[in-house]
Design a protein around this motif. Structure first.
Motif, PDB file in Angstrom:
ATOM      1  N   PHE A 161      -3.489   0.646 -10.287  1.00 41.67           N
ATOM      2  CA  PHE A 161      -3.821  -0.476  -9.448  1.00 41.67           C
ATOM      3  C   PHE A 161      -4.261  -1.612 -10.155  1.00 41.67           C
ATOM      4  O   PHE A 161      -3.658  -2.896  -9.669  1.00 41.67           O
ATOM      5  CB  PHE A 161      -4.886  -0.273  -8.454  1.00 41.67           C
ATOM      6  CG  PHE A 161      -5.183  -1.411  -7.474  1.00 41.67           C
ATOM      7  CD1 PHE A 161      -4.416  -1.789  -6.436  1.00 41.67           C
ATOM      8  CD2 PHE A 161      -6.278  -2.067  -7.878  1.00 41.67           C
ATOM      9  CE1 PHE A 161      -4.861  -2.811  -5.648  1.00 41.67           C
ATOM     10  CE2 PHE A 161      -6.823  -3.091  -6.983  1.00 41.67           C
ATOM     11  CZ  PHE A 161      -5.836  -3.468  -6.000  1.00 41.67           C
ATOM     12  N   LEU A 162      -5.034  -1.436 -11.263  1.00 46.71           N
ATOM     13  CA  LEU A 162      -5.475  -2.699 -12.023  1.00 46.71           C
ATOM     14  C   LEU A 162      -4.050  -3.086 -12.766  1.00 46.71           C
ATOM     15  O   LEU A 162      -4.044  -4.405 -12.985  1.00 46.71           O
ATOM     16  CB  LEU A 162      -6.516  -2.184 -12.835  1.00 46.71           C
ATOM     17  CG  LEU A 162      -7.827  -1.759 -12.224  1.00 46.71           C
ATOM     18  CD1 LEU A 162      -8.705  -1.253 -13.364  1.00 46.71           C
ATOM     19  CD2 LEU A 162      -8.581  -2.866 -11.556  1.00 46.71           C
ATOM     20  N   MET A 163      -3.313  -2.405 -13.033  1.00 48.59           N
ATOM     21  CA  MET A 163      -2.230  -2.880 -13.821  1.00 48.59           C
ATOM     22  C   MET A 163      -1.017  -3.514 -13.105  1.00 48.59           C
ATOM     23  O   MET A 163      -0.273  -4.562 -13.584  1.00 48.59           O
ATOM     24  CB  MET A 163      -1.503  -1.743 -14.877  1.00 48.59           C
ATOM     25  CG  MET A 163      -2.392  -1.038 -15.901  1.00 48.59           C
ATOM     26  SD  MET A 163      -1.580  -0.036 -17.018  1.00 48.59           S
ATOM     27  CE  MET A 163      -1.556   1.147 -15.813  1.00 48.59           C
ATOM     28  N   SER A 166      -0.134  -6.558  -7.365  1.00 47.10           N
ATOM     29  CA  SER A 166       0.548  -6.785  -6.495  1.00 47.10           C
ATOM     30  C   SER A 166       1.494  -5.621  -5.716  1.00 47.10           C
ATOM     31  O   SER A 166       2.263  -6.002  -4.760  1.00 47.10           O
ATOM     32  CB  SER A 166       1.628  -7.878  -6.991  1.00 47.10           C
ATOM     33  OG  SER A 166       2.433  -7.380  -8.067  1.00 47.10           O
ATOM     34  N   GLN A 167       1.773  -4.657  -6.490  1.00 49.19           N
ATOM     35  CA  GLN A 167       2.581  -3.748  -5.881  1.00 49.19           C
ATOM     36  C   GLN A 167       2.020  -2.639  -4.814  1.00 49.19           C
ATOM     37  O   GLN A 167       2.619  -2.104  -4.165  1.00 49.19           O
ATOM     38  CB  GLN A 167       3.143  -2.623  -6.979  1.00 49.19           C
ATOM     39  CG  GLN A 167       3.920  -3.211  -7.853  1.00 49.19           C
ATOM     40  CD  GLN A 167       4.541  -2.440  -8.989  1.00 49.19           C
ATOM     41  OE1 GLN A 167       4.507  -1.166  -8.827  1.00 49.19           O
ATOM     42  NE2 GLN A 167       4.820  -2.595 -10.029  1.00 49.19           N
ATOM     43  N   PHE A 168       0.553  -3.074  -4.646  1.00 48.77           N
ATOM     44  CA  PHE A 168      -0.236  -2.203  -3.700  1.00 48.77           C
ATOM     45  C   PHE A 168      -1.019  -3.219  -2.883  1.00 48.77           C
ATOM     46  O   PHE A 168      -2.350  -3.201  -3.180  1.00 48.77           O
ATOM     47  CB  PHE A 168      -1.050  -0.952  -4.343  1.00 48.77           C
ATOM     48  CG  PHE A 168      -0.463  -0.289  -5.519  1.00 48.77           C
ATOM     49  CD1 PHE A 168       0.542   0.648  -5.098  1.00 48.77           C
ATOM     50  CD2 PHE A 168      -0.625  -0.475  -6.893  1.00 48.77           C
ATOM     51  CE1 PHE A 168       1.238   1.161  -6.155  1.00 48.77           C
ATOM     52  CE2 PHE A 168      -0.001   0.166  -8.073  1.00 48.77           C
ATOM     53  CZ  PHE A 168       1.248   1.055  -7.467  1.00 48.77           C
ATOM     54  N   PRO A 169      -0.538  -3.570  -1.893  1.00 41.32           N
ATOM     55  CA  PRO A 169      -1.245  -4.782  -1.306  1.00 41.32           C
ATOM     56  C   PRO A 169      -2.325  -4.078  -0.174  1.00 41.32           C
ATOM     57  O   PRO A 169      -1.746  -3.567   0.936  1.00 41.32           O
ATOM     58  CB  PRO A 169      -0.219  -5.421  -0.535  1.00 41.32           C
ATOM     59  CG  PRO A 169       1.202  -4.459  -0.317  1.00 41.32           C
ATOM     60  CD  PRO A 169       0.792  -3.837  -1.541  1.00 41.32           C
ATOM     61  N   THR A 170      -3.620  -3.609  -0.672  1.00 41.79           N
ATOM     62  CA  THR A 170      -4.414  -3.071   0.172  1.00 41.79           C
ATOM     63  C   THR A 170      -5.369  -4.030   0.833  1.00 41.79           C
ATOM     64  O   THR A 170      -6.200  -3.548   1.832  1.00 41.79           O
ATOM     65  CB  THR A 170      -5.114  -2.320  -0.571  1.00 41.79           C
ATOM     66  OG1 THR A 170      -5.830  -2.971  -1.639  1.00 41.79           O
ATOM     67  CG2 THR A 170      -4.598  -1.018  -1.490  1.00 41.79           C
TER      68      THR A 170
END
Length: 221
Positions: A161-163, A166-170
């Motif tokens: 997630f940190l890297m 934007s791929q994981f809009p939570t």
């Protein structure tokens, strides 16, 4: 002619002596508080963890252990609980490795200006979630984020997630892509895990699913 009685409250000598006593007492109290505080914030050692000795700030090797938060009715708030050993990114880190990893994580959090949006140990902003106990957040523990990121462990999911945030809009306030490398992400996760093990007198509120009050069986808040 009778002598005039002077009230003690208007006596210059009385106030001088009182000021000296108050100043001296305050100085002694301040010195005691300073030494007491230094003892409270001193980081523990790996031997402390192995022997079950509780320190407010555990050793860097606490990343090798399971960390939880449970209600302490005597203190009236939740406290960190260090459990059994568990792999962290697939291994057990030595004293030297853990210390270096945490140092890297702390420097990375400063370089990436995490406190511009987040709060860490009471310092920072309130635009994004408080990260002091982020390791204990239920979304990292109930399989939500491991499922979304496709990773098997919590630490791997956090690093992913940190890297690539934007791929994981939570969240409505999405975390920007800060160009965090894999090594930096691992170090940041270690920094977050260690921070969750610090006894902060119950602040902020506990995020652990397993933390329940002894009476009633309800989640502590």
């Amino acid at each position: 002619m009778s002598e005039r009685k002077v009230s003690v409250w208007t006596s210059i000598t009385f106030w001088r002596r009182s000021a000296a006593w108050v100043t001296g007492t305050a100085a002694v109290l301040l010195m005691w508080l300073s030494f007491n505080t230094l003892g409270q914030i001193a980081m523990g050692s790996d031997e402390d963890l192995q022997n079950g000795v509780k320190k407010r700030i555990p050793a860097p090797t606490v990343i090798n252990y399971h960390i939880d938060y449970k209600m302490d009715d005597k203190r009236g708030h939740e406290v960190p609980v260090i459990g059994e050993k568990e792999p962290f990114f697939g291994k057990e880190w030595s004293v030297e490795e853990a210390a270096a990893l945490l140092h890297h994580g702390k420097l990375t959090s400063q370089a990436k200006n995490c406190m511009n949006c987040h709060t860490l140990l009471g310092n920072g902003a309130y635009y994004a979630p408080d990260l002091t106990k982020a390791w204990l957040d239920t979304k990292w523990n109930d399989g939500t984020m491991t499922g979304i990121t496709g990773k098997e462990t919590k630490e791997e999911a956090m690093a992913e997630f940190l890297m690539h945030p934007s791929q994981f809009p939570t969240h409505a306030r999405m975390m920007p892509d800060l160009g965090i490398t894999k090594d930096e992400a691992i170090a940041l996760v270690a920094f977050l895990k260690h921070m969750s093990a610090i006894d902060t007198n119950g602040f902020p509120r506990n995020f652990s699913q397993s933390a329940k009050r002894l009476e009633g069986g309800t989640h502590a808040r």
